[in-house]
Design a protein around this motif. Structure first.
Motif, PDB file in Angstrom:
ATOM      1  N   LYS A   1     -93.599  17.969 -28.656  1.00  0.00           N
ATOM      2  CA  LYS A   1     -94.045  17.690 -30.016  1.00  0.00           C
ATOM      3  C   LYS A   1     -93.391  18.652 -31.006  1.00  0.00           C
ATOM      4  N   ALA A   2     -93.712  18.481 -32.282  1.00  0.00           N
ATOM      5  CA  ALA A   2     -93.162  19.340 -33.331  1.00  0.00           C
ATOM      6  C   ALA A   2     -94.201  20.365 -33.776  1.00  0.00           C
ATOM      7  N   ALA A   3     -93.800  21.625 -33.812  1.00  0.00           N
ATOM      8  CA  ALA A   3     -94.648  22.672 -34.373  1.00  0.00           C
ATOM      9  C   ALA A   3     -94.522  22.708 -35.896  1.00  0.00           C
ATOM     10  N   VAL A   4     -93.289  22.546 -36.371  1.00  0.00           N
ATOM     11  CA  VAL A   4     -93.004  22.528 -37.813  1.00  0.00           C
ATOM     12  C   VAL A   4     -92.045  21.380 -38.105  1.00  0.00           C
ATOM     13  N   VAL A   5     -92.334  20.633 -39.168  1.00  0.00           N
ATOM     14  CA  VAL A   5     -91.425  19.608 -39.682  1.00  0.00           C
ATOM     15  C   VAL A   5     -91.060  20.012 -41.103  1.00  0.00           C
ATOM     16  N   TYR A   6     -89.822  20.433 -41.299  1.00  0.00           N
ATOM     17  CA  TYR A   6     -89.362  20.909 -42.609  1.00  0.00           C
ATOM     18  C   TYR A   6     -88.509  19.814 -43.248  1.00  0.00           C
ATOM     19  N   VAL A   7     -89.048  19.200 -44.291  1.00  0.00           N
ATOM     20  CA  VAL A   7     -88.392  18.071 -44.957  1.00  0.00           C
ATOM     21  C   VAL A   7     -87.688  18.582 -46.212  1.00  0.00           C
ATOM     22  N   ASP A   8     -86.384  18.686 -46.136  1.00  0.00           N
ATOM     23  CA  ASP A   8     -85.580  19.175 -47.259  1.00  0.00           C
ATOM     24  C   ASP A   8     -84.476  18.169 -47.567  1.00  0.00           C
ATOM     25  N   CYS A   9     -84.858  16.888 -47.546  1.00  0.00           N
ATOM     26  CA  CYS A   9     -83.859  15.845 -47.808  1.00  0.00           C
ATOM     27  C   CYS A   9     -83.960  15.321 -49.242  1.00  0.00           C
ATOM     28  N   ASP A  10     -84.935  15.809 -50.012  1.00  0.00           N
ATOM     29  CA  ASP A  10     -84.985  15.654 -51.466  1.00  0.00           C
ATOM     30  C   ASP A  10     -85.272  14.238 -51.971  1.00  0.00           C
ATOM     31  N   LEU A  11     -84.624  13.248 -51.399  1.00  0.00           N
ATOM     32  CA  LEU A  11     -84.653  11.897 -51.946  1.00  0.00           C
ATOM     33  C   LEU A  11     -85.710  11.030 -51.263  1.00  0.00           C
ATOM     34  N   TYR A  12     -86.311  10.127 -52.022  1.00  0.00           N
ATOM     35  CA  TYR A  12     -87.229   9.140 -51.440  1.00  0.00           C
ATOM     36  C   TYR A  12     -86.505   8.325 -50.383  1.00  0.00           C
ATOM     37  N   HIS A  13     -85.321   7.869 -50.717  1.00  0.00           N
ATOM     38  CA  HIS A  13     -84.539   7.015 -49.815  1.00  0.00           C
ATOM     39  C   HIS A  13     -84.265   7.703 -48.479  1.00  0.00           C
ATOM     40  N   SER A  14     -84.152   9.012 -48.468  1.00  0.00           N
ATOM     41  CA  SER A  14     -83.914   9.770 -47.243  1.00  0.00           C
ATOM     42  C   SER A  14     -85.211  10.156 -46.542  1.00  0.00           C
ATOM     43  N   ALA A  15     -86.253  10.455 -47.325  1.00  0.00           N
ATOM     44  CA  ALA A  15     -87.519  10.920 -46.733  1.00  0.00           C
ATOM     45  C   ALA A  15     -88.244   9.821 -45.961  1.00  0.00           C
ATOM     46  N   VAL A  16     -88.105   8.566 -46.358  1.00  0.00           N
ATOM     47  CA  VAL A  16     -88.816   7.476 -45.688  1.00  0.00           C
ATOM     48  C   VAL A  16     -88.456   7.381 -44.204  1.00  0.00           C
ATOM     49  N   PRO A  17     -87.179   7.291 -43.812  1.00  0.00           N
ATOM     50  CA  PRO A  17     -86.874   7.241 -42.375  1.00  0.00           C
ATOM     51  C   PRO A  17     -87.225   8.525 -41.635  1.00  0.00           C
ATOM     52  N   VAL A  18     -87.171   9.660 -42.315  1.00  0.00           N
ATOM     53  CA  VAL A  18     -87.565  10.926 -41.689  1.00  0.00           C
ATOM     54  C   VAL A  18     -89.031  10.871 -41.276  1.00  0.00           C
ATOM     55  N   LEU A  19     -89.898  10.454 -42.187  1.00  0.00           N
ATOM     56  CA  LEU A  19     -91.328  10.449 -41.908  1.00  0.00           C
ATOM     57  C   LEU A  19     -91.681   9.407 -40.852  1.00  0.00           C
ATOM     58  N   LYS A  20     -91.013   8.288 -40.876  1.00  0.00           N
ATOM     59  CA  LYS A  20     -91.233   7.281 -39.834  1.00  0.00           C
ATOM     60  C   LYS A  20     -90.847   7.847 -38.474  1.00  0.00           C
ATOM     61  N   PHE A  21     -89.756   8.589 -38.416  1.00  0.00           N
ATOM     62  CA  PHE A  21     -89.247   9.138 -37.170  1.00  0.00           C
ATOM     63  C   PHE A  21     -90.197  10.163 -36.564  1.00  0.00           C
ATOM     64  N   VAL A  22     -90.839  10.993 -37.397  1.00  0.00           N
ATOM     65  CA  VAL A  22     -91.601  12.123 -36.859  1.00  0.00           C
ATOM     66  C   VAL A  22     -92.993  11.764 -36.357  1.00  0.00           C
ATOM     67  N   VAL A  23     -93.468  10.554 -36.614  1.00  0.00           N
ATOM     68  CA  VAL A  23     -94.848  10.197 -36.250  1.00  0.00           C
ATOM     69  C   VAL A  23     -95.189  10.557 -34.804  1.00  0.00           C
ATOM     70  N   PRO A  24     -94.396  10.155 -33.797  1.00  0.00           N
ATOM     71  CA  PRO A  24     -94.796  10.471 -32.419  1.00  0.00           C
ATOM     72  C   PRO A  24     -94.699  11.949 -32.056  1.00  0.00           C
ATOM     73  N   PHE A  25     -94.123  12.762 -32.940  1.00  0.00           N
ATOM     74  CA  PHE A  25     -94.002  14.198 -32.676  1.00  0.00           C
ATOM     75  C   PHE A  25     -95.149  15.012 -33.269  1.00  0.00           C
ATOM     76  N   LEU A  26     -96.022  14.367 -34.032  1.00  0.00           N
ATOM     77  CA  LEU A  26     -97.124  15.104 -34.651  1.00  0.00           C
ATOM     78  C   LEU A  26     -98.151  15.498 -33.603  1.00  0.00           C
ATOM     79  N   GLN A  27     -98.737  16.659 -33.788  1.00  0.00           N
ATOM     80  CA  GLN A  27     -99.819  17.145 -32.942  1.00  0.00           C
ATOM     81  C   GLN A  27    -100.791  17.917 -33.825  1.00  0.00           C
ATOM     82  N   LYS A  28    -101.950  18.207 -33.290  1.00  0.00           N
ATOM     83  CA  LYS A  28    -102.901  19.026 -34.045  1.00  0.00           C
ATOM     84  C   LYS A  28    -102.250  20.368 -34.368  1.00  0.00           C
TER      85      LYS A  28
END
Length: 201
Positions: free
Chosen positions: A119-146
């Motif tokens: 899983k991911a301990a930290v997800v650092y989103v520095d892609c700035d753009l909406y168009h770029s952030a959407v696929p990033v957030l979709k991708f990270v869903v299965p890596f989320l943990q408490k």
């Protein structure tokens, strides 16, 4: 401000240990944030550091992301130069990896399967753009943990407009993932971070 935010994240992960896994960074130009993340975390945690970047600068700017600061090709740094920068900083090659490509092409199901089940301990989103952030957030869903810490580096770009940039992408992401709560964490001028909390365990 970046250093204090990283220190706060390290303290949170230490107090709430174990939070194991990856440090994911989406947008890694100049390697400044990745090097700071290494300095902040490696002596406490055995995380793997992953840089996701086109290494060609910004993609074609879509209408929804038009702002003077963003230009196609801006913020480019070659993958080779990035890797050399990390090695010169003393980061062992086996502790980091790079994923090259624009996110709508590089963030594939096959890549998810390769990186899971860690899983991911930290997800650092520095892609700035909406168009770029959407696929990033979709991708990270299965890596989320408490306890996953999500950081949005350009939270206050686009004048803080909630219908633009990372703010809009994150709002839509929350709506699409109601099984998670996202509690506000550290805020530093342009950035905002959140803590991931499952609604049911």
């Amino acid at each position: 401000s970046y250093r204090s935010a990283m220190a706060a994240a390290a303290n949170f992960a230490f107090v709430n240990r174990p939070i194991e896994g990856y440090y994911f960074e989406f947008g890694s130009c100049s390697a400044v944030t990745m090097r700071l993340a290494w300095d902040s975390f490696h002596w406490l945690f055995n995380w793997i550091f992953v840089a996701f970047d086109s290494f060609e600068g910004f993609p074609e700017i879509q209408d929804i992301d038009r702002q003077e600061i963003w230009q196609k090709g801006k913020a480019a740094m070659s993958e080779e130069a990035f890797i050399n920068c990390l090695l010169e900083h003393g980061i062992p090659r086996e502790r980091f990896m790079t994923v090259k490509g624009f996110y709508d092409q590089s963030l594939t199901w096959e890549l998810q399967q390769k990186l899971l089940p860690l899983k991911a301990a930290v997800v650092y989103v520095d892609c700035d753009l909406y168009h770029s952030a959407v696929p990033v957030l979709k991708f990270v869903v299965p890596f989320l943990q408490k306890g996953t810490i999500m950081v949005f580096d350009e939270w206050n770009a686009f004048w803080g407009d909630p219908e633009k940039g990372e703010r809009r992408a994150f709002r839509e992401f929350r709506e699409q993932n109601p099984s998670w709560r996202f509690e506000p964490f550290v805020s530093t001028n342009m950035a905002q971070s959140f803590l991931c909390v499952p609604r049911k365990e």
